[in-house]
Design an enzyme around this catalytic site. Structure first.
Site, PDB file in Angstrom:
ATOM      1  N   THR A  97       0.821  -1.214   0.000  1.00 41.92           N
ATOM      2  CA  THR A  97       0.000   0.000   0.000  1.00 41.92           C
ATOM      3  C   THR A  97       0.854   1.263   0.000  1.00 41.92           C
ATOM      4  OG1 THR A  97      -1.759  -1.143   1.175  1.00 41.92           O
ATOM      5  CG2 THR A  97      -1.737   1.259   1.335  1.00 41.92           C
ATOM      6  N   HIS A 112       1.974   2.038  -3.392  1.00 47.56           N
ATOM      7  CA  HIS A 112       0.885   2.641  -4.169  1.00 47.56           C
ATOM      8  C   HIS A 112       0.783   4.137  -3.872  1.00 47.56           C
ATOM      9  CE1 HIS A 112      -0.471  -1.165  -5.671  1.00 47.56           C
ATOM     10  NE2 HIS A 112      -0.817  -1.618  -4.482  1.00 47.56           N
TER      11      HIS A 112
END
Lengths: 362, 362, 362, 362
Positions: free
Chosen positions: A57, A60
């Site tokens: 994450t 990202h």
């Protein structure tokens, strides 16, 4: 709970500044900055971060992909969420956790009042905020978390303690039903997939089969205890039928987010078996529901977060009983090396990377 | 069990012929023929069929669609599987069921020795043969079934007794988890969907919401007790959120085999809720697993057949307690009217159609 | 299944005699006799016994206590039930197991047609007959069992294979709910209690605490992997509270049949925890239901037999995964030494004793 | 949550007095007194009580039996706990419930931080305080409860709303496992037993059998929908075997606290069935664990309180769906008639009695 109007800090480095990795603008990139040390609210803790591991994450967010654009922030905001550290100050309404205790964070901040929170499913709270995504995160020397989200631990190295959060994902995915004496397949040997191999073995799985495309990860899967590691391009389904007297596997943990892996899992699972989905799928999957799900009478579990707090208790217990995550940690880096860390994660040439915010750049 | 070498028939019309609906060739169509009455094997029963209801599967076989081409037969063979009748003869190894008893058929003939059969999941036996698909069926005046597949019943009209098999599908789909006090959505008001509405209400569901596109079926859904019936083209998800204090429904029973209905169900189900898939999907579905399944932490159950024999006990119990299926039966026809029956089912202008093999054409 | 009228024996020592331990009269004692080798019925197997372990039940039968008087036989009949051996002949209706295969016996012969058998609870069949109690047993060179009761195994020593039956009791008692990451207490370190310690550890229990009064058994409990073994006369409850942060244990397996042990277990179990009862209580227990059960909201499971066949699959899996029972076996004796074996069991100075019917007296 | 230092009352009758039933001393008796209206703390609600029903516990407190001596108070303190009313003021930290809302009380005040509270078992919190037992109760014109313990309801008459708390006991006891299509026995037709009859019927039980000794209660059991009501002195077990094809009942809810009833339940339950214990046993029970529990492989659940908040959601849902408790309410009395109310409860000549604190004595 007391009702004193202002935060009473027991001890603290407040008023000074700290190093933190900040997502500064709505664009790719991030930067280490000196920022004020945050102040805990009435029911919050200020924690000195000793280890902050990197999750996909975070990449990202740094790369600013569509998911990040839709969910993060808004910038500027510190990101990162997996962490372990020491409580250095607390608000006046804090009652359970003392200054000096070591804590990891349940990164899902929930409202405790919605239908889900009131029926044992707080991990899918309707008003969830996530540490390092919706509120300032843990790639920093200090962070603030609600007391209720602190999981106190003892006798665990910080770099392992920070991994309790993703380990909890693996534990939750594995333990939605019983494991002992069952055969299991793990599709995808990223960090959570690797952890789940160890979890399944610790819980008495009959055999754990793992698949991936990446030879480095496949080697790590063996070190984590997989009985058999297969290249996903080979005849995985045929081989697993062979290994299971033709029955197929009892359990599939889908940890890759790949449609191909999912279809292999659905083909390999025994009739009436169960599949946990945890890997995030960035594109929709096309599934022959009749053949792959209905006529096989399988159960599919969407897995997100960790069960509060059953999963944490069981995660702690497994670590106490000797579950060893050290083979997964391939890099330990100071905060300043964040770009290198994210490149490594993106390349697939790393297991788990732990950032050490208290360390100066080497 | 005795070991007498040949079938000893207690009483029977053996040696004579019967009317039966035969799939004669690997092509569309079927024909009523006079064929020999079959003889029961050592552990089998000969049953005089009093009611044989029509399932969508039968239409697939008659129309000879790709599924039928791959699975049926081979022709020539009698088809049909939902039935109720009276035992008129039995093999010498039969011990439990007597001549004269009324029985329905569990239509899945399983081997009782595979991994699934030995672990409480006989409904997904690895060597399943299905009545009227792989072995001669029930659109006939007589049929033969294994004693172990006979479900003896008393005090139920034959046309209702024949419906116990599809009703069992509805019961299984509804009862994979608890129902009482929960909100439920049924997508698709074909016969099994309609039955599931009644099952959910009988089991104390808080509210049952049903969707379909067909006004006749929607009207039947109301007669079966649905609290609210919605046209699937309307804002179903918005309306159901409204009806459930914004939470969404606890339970979804997908009975349509339609991707659109599935997506509505996945959108309407509450976080952490459960979805039973029973409607057969003839084309693959494209699912955003992350948003529709994983981040909502739902459970999906593939449902096929009936749990042996828990489902049958509970099905019988619900009928005893007054669950009423008569509103579903729209037509009762002699065997000779089979073509009309299949056309009606295919058109959607029918609920359940029951063929009466003992009746001459009117 | 074939329907040949008579048993066709593939290979066999039939027509000759064998040594067997026979309960000859309704009085204490037993005797080794030469008796005819039994002939398998149509769906039965003739097994050459390679190991027959001694259960407490066998001692009750030999001593002819009230339970035996009420349940056994009638004499004269061979007793013994835990066994492993090789199939040497089979009836004509046998289809799954071949001559030459090694098998253990599920000792509960059930009717497969009662309510319990048809709803996944065959272990409490309403018409149960038990090997060596109601039908001739396994303290003999040969025995006959129904094919359906044979559990084929490979690669396990006969003396361990014979222990799969009591190990199944331990597995069933432990696995009625999840084990991984939970704390457990085993009250009573007889053979099944000792096995359950190993089972719990293999399944990832956080900690296993064991109690007994007998120092030899307590030492064996440590060898089986117990984290802490306590003398039941000490402050067990206080100590276990201490070991569990004041919470009490999650799981209690009552393996002693002693009321005192039960009360310790009920006091030590955490609120909302679970208790499996397996040890047979020869006298009624006096329980303060309000304080010990209701206000603690615990779950109590009566455990008997093994779940057919889930327990057997999982038992086999644990053995495959390295669960080691050899520390429990303290004596291996020829059939002729039965009296010594029973005295040892009665005295408590033995773990598990295995009789070897093919061996002549030393 | 806000952090305003003092309770801000939105609206209130504060500073004045109210009528309340006070346990004044550690001796039998109680008295209606004028006392100050309590003030809500920061996270508490002040509720005007519109109905306060009488529980057996209240009689124990009034009579000052050993349980009361050990658990209550200390005096002087208001008692009573089942209630429904309207929020008239709230503390500054209250966020969810508004002044003017109608609420019932979850009477178990838990700490939300112990092992049980953090693992979905708050109903057996290690630091439980009970309304009207450990903190001032609801036999008064006003009471104070934590916001978190308030269950908001709409469209239910106060006398029924007050019964949601004991109804929740019945719902919890009935719903620990599935009900639909199962046979059930309720031993003891006091108010919670009577409620459980209605709950079981609403949830689709196949048949509900009830037992008691008191003809008035037996008549009420019939009105609540029991299929068969038996005098516990008759051959209950034989009759229930007969009614269940010889199998026994699937479910027993023990609501009497009587050992005799418990033994009947244990004898009547089918092998592998389940028993919920809720009735409080004032003396220990003597149980033949081997015959009554172990060899029957039953599951026994200790039931206390209500699952937070699953039970409340399901309880509300059943009321919405038409579950009717009015036949249980036999008396509605002003607070001043408390002595008559307690005498009636003690005599067994009453169903549920509701005190109406806002009404003057007639």
């Amino acid at each position: 709970m007391t009702t004193e109007p202002a935060a009473v800090i027991d001890a603290a480095p407040l008023g000074t500044t700290m190093r933190a990795l900040v997502k500064e603008t709505a664009a790719p990139g991030a930067a280490v900055r000196e920022v004020p040390i945050p102040e805990p609210g009435p029911t919050e803790l200020l924690v000195r971060i000793e280890a902050a591991s990197v999750c996909g994450t975070d990449v990202h967010i740094e790369r600013w992909d569509p998911w990040a654009q839709e969910n993060f922030g808004p910038p500027p905001m510190i990101f990162g969420h997996e962490m372990a550290g020491t409580v250095v100050a607390r608000g006046p309404g804090v009652t359970r956790i003392a200054v000096g205790e070591t804590v990891a964070a349940e990164t899902h901040f929930v409202d405790w009042t919605c239908y889900q929170c009131r029926t044992g499913r707080a991990h899918v709270c309707q008003n969830m905020r996530i540490l390092g995504v919706h509120v300032p995160g843990t790639f920093a020397q200090y962070t603030v978390i609600p007391e209720v989200n602190a999981w106190a631990y003892e006798g665990i190295a910080p770099e392992i303690a920070a991994l309790q959060e993703p380990l909890g994902n693996a534990v939750f995915a594995a333990f939605v039903e019983e494991v002992a004496g069952q055969t299991a397949m793990v599709t995808g040997c990223g960090p959570i997939g690797l952890m789940s191999i160890a979890v399944l073995k610790k819980a008495g799985a009959r055999a754990v089969f793992a698949t991936d495309l990446n030879p480095e990860r496949m080697a790590m899967a063996e070190r984590m205890g997989a009985d058999l590691v297969l290249d996903a391009r080979d005849d995985v389904v045929g081989r697993l039928r062979q290994e299971t007297d033709g029955n197929g596997v009892d359990i599939v943990l889908e940890m890759s987010g790949s449609s191909d892996a999912l279809h292999q899992g659905l083909a390999a699972v025994t009739n009436g078996g169960r599949v946990s989905l945890l890997g995030t799928h960035s594109v929709p999957a096309t599934i022959d529901l009749s053949q792959e799900v209905i006529f096989k009478a399988i159960r599919i579990y969407g897995i997100t977060g960790r069960r509060l707090w059953d999963t944490w208790y069981r995660t702690t217990a497994l670590l106490e009983e000797g579950l060893d995550l050290t083979p997964i940690i391939t890099h330990r880096l100071p905060l300043a090396d964040y770009a290198h860390a994210f490149d490594l994660v993106a390349s697939g040439h790393a297991g788990k990377i732990v950032l050490l915010p208290q360390e100066e750049q080497l």
